[in-house]
Design an enzyme around this catalytic site. Structure first.
Site, PDB file in Angstrom:
ATOM      1  N   LYS A   1      44.473  46.968  40.980  1.00 30.78           N
ATOM      2  CA  LYS A   1      43.804  46.612  42.441  1.00 30.78           C
ATOM      3  C   LYS A   1      44.893  47.073  43.508  1.00 30.78           C
ATOM      4  CE  LYS A   1      40.769  44.268  40.217  1.00 30.78           C
ATOM      5  NZ  LYS A   1      39.409  44.671  39.785  1.00 30.78           N
TER       6      LYS A   1
HETATM    7  C1  LIG Z   1      38.907  43.358  38.739  1.00 28.79           C
HETATM    8  C2  LIG Z   1      37.413  42.596  39.225  1.00 28.79           C
HETATM    9  C3  LIG Z   1      37.138  41.521  38.912  1.00 28.79           C
HETATM   10  C4  LIG Z   1      37.917  40.359  38.080  1.00 28.79           C
HETATM   11  O1  LIG Z   1      39.048  40.470  38.275  1.00 28.79           O
HETATM   12  P1  LIG Z   1      39.994  40.091  37.071  1.00 28.79           P
HETATM   13  O2  LIG Z   1      41.388  39.600  37.734  1.00 28.79           O
HETATM   14  O3  LIG Z   1      40.365  40.928  36.062  1.00 28.79           O
HETATM   15  O4  LIG Z   1      39.465  38.804  36.352  1.00 28.79           O
HETATM   16  C5  LIG Z   1      36.069  40.968  39.462  1.00 28.79           C
HETATM   17  N1  LIG Z   1      35.125  41.580  40.233  1.00 28.79           N
HETATM   18  C6  LIG Z   1      35.481  42.923  40.626  1.00 28.79           C
HETATM   19  C7  LIG Z   1      34.470  43.556  41.543  1.00 28.79           C
HETATM   20  C8  LIG Z   1      36.682  43.539  39.929  1.00 28.79           C
HETATM   21  O5  LIG Z   1      36.966  44.734  40.306  1.00 28.79           O
END
Ligand SMILES: *Cc1c(COP(=O)(O)O)cnc(C)c1O
Length: 368
Positions: free
Chosen positions: A190
């Site tokens: 992210k």
């Molecule tokens: C990455 C992501 C999640 C989930 O996050 P995690 O930390 O992997 O559980 C939820 N929604 C979106 C849009 C994402 O990109």
């Protein structure tokens, strides 16, 4: 070879800050829910300009815990875009609720506010706008519908760290401060990424914040005293310290992403390529740079041959996943077409101008 994503290279500029942070945690002797988590929570709610931040184990649980905290009757409905990431839909079903899929706006790929009213029933309790690829959903229009029908709004901000929502220009706010609560992920890929799993919730609701603090830690607000049947969804000190080390560079990294997005948007000229919306280049967080092509798989193979790594976010829409046979009867032509056509190009803070220029030239020379 230009990989789609090279996390080692992305974390290199942070190396000495991360070393100092991890050593501080090691020497502290305190590894779960301590001073580092408190500090990061304060830094992050300050960054998002909200009143509260609650660190949790990951993004999926951030969303799920908010939906659980709201205590809707079992089977209540939550509206979510039909091209959402699977985790957004999972949070709804894991909270014992029913996802109602709404086709996205084909220009922005985001929840289409004009389609919300037709999907509202007496069981509808919340809207879950996903700021997909780093662009904020049309929150003013979504909020207007939510207010009219008494619905909660839970932002999925997992791709939107630092994304700016301009609204009508009089009330400019950041992702995470646009609904009743927002779920964040700090998964390593992210815009703000930990070195493992991590997540958070931001909100301006003091009662909700207090309940979430308990829910993430067995439902306990005081050691060995349990007000709720809670969960273990704690953020650990190591990840919190790493996030505090990386947060000061987030704005500069997003600025770099915006510069690269502008290069792609002005450089790519191919009759069959559809570019993402370019009206908020300096506001969107550009978590992903997603183009469309009717022969997506051919374009992908061609780019791979030319040494350019790409990815697809995402190849299968939620209603066509084996896990969701309950949604399999749905026809979602806009989402289905997007899932056939989207392809994500390399875009991250450490990619060079030359690499972007090479990718642009290579795409412009694609003969399909
Ligand atoms: C990455 C992501 C999640 C989930 O996050 P995690 O930390 O992997 O559980 C939820 N929604 C979106 C849009 C994402 O990109």
């Amino acid at each position: 070879m230009i990989p789609f994503l090279d996390l080692k290279r992305i974390n290199e500029p942070h190396e000495s800050a991360i070393q100092a942070a991890t050593m501080r945690v090691l020497k502290s002797g305190w590894y779960v829910l301590g001073r580092e988590v408190d500090t990061f929570e304060q830094q992050f709610f300050h960054y998002c300009q909200t009143r509260f931040c609650i660190g949790v184990a990951n993004g999926l649980e951030a969303l799920t815990l908010v939906l659980k905290a709201w205590d809707f009757p079992a089977g209540s409905e939550v509206l979510v875009a039909s091209n959402a990431y699977i985790a957004s839909v999972l949070s709804i079903t894991q909270a014992g609720l029913t996802p109602v899929l709404v086709e996205p706006d084909p220009q922005t790929y985001l929840l289409d506010p004009t389609r919300l009213e037709a999907t509202i029933s007496e069981r509808t309790k919340a809207i879950l706008p996903v700021h997909l690829y780093g662009r904020c959903c049309e929150m003013d229009a979504i909020q207007a519908v939510a207010q009219q029908y008494g619905l909660k709004v839970l932002e999925d901000a997992a791709q939107a760290h630092g994304s700016v929502y301009p609204g009508d220009g009089t009330n400019i706010r950041l992702a995470g401060n646009l609904g009743d609560a927002a779920g964040w992920s700090f998964y390593p890929t992210k815009n703000l990424g930990a070195l493992g799993d991590a997540g958070a919730i931001t909100t301006n609701d003091a009662t909700l914040a207090e309940k979430l603090r308990a829910l993430r830690n067995y439902g306990s607000s005081q050691k060995y005293v349990n007000d709720y049947q809670g969960y273990n969804s704690r953020l650990d000190e190591m990840q919190a310290a790493i996030l505090s080390a990386k947060l000061p560079l987030l704005d500069a990294e997003n600025t770099r992403r915006r510069t690269l997005a502008r290069m792609y948007l002005t450089g790519i000229r191919h009759p069959d390529v559809t570019l993402p919306p370019a009206d908020r280049i300096d506001l969107d967080a550009w978590h992903l740079f997603v183009i469309r092509h009717p022969q997506r798989d051919m374009l992908r193979a061609y780019l791979r041959e030319k040494g350019i790594g790409t990815d697809v976010h995402y190849p299968i829409p939620p209603h066509q996943q084996v896990a969701y046979t309950s949604l399999a009867h749905l026809s979602m032509p806009i989402a289905e077409q997007l899932h056939r056509e989207v392809i994500s190009l390399p875009l991250n803070p450490v990619i060079t101008d030359d690499e972007i220029s090479y990718i642009i030239d290579t795409i412009n020379q694609f003969n399909d």
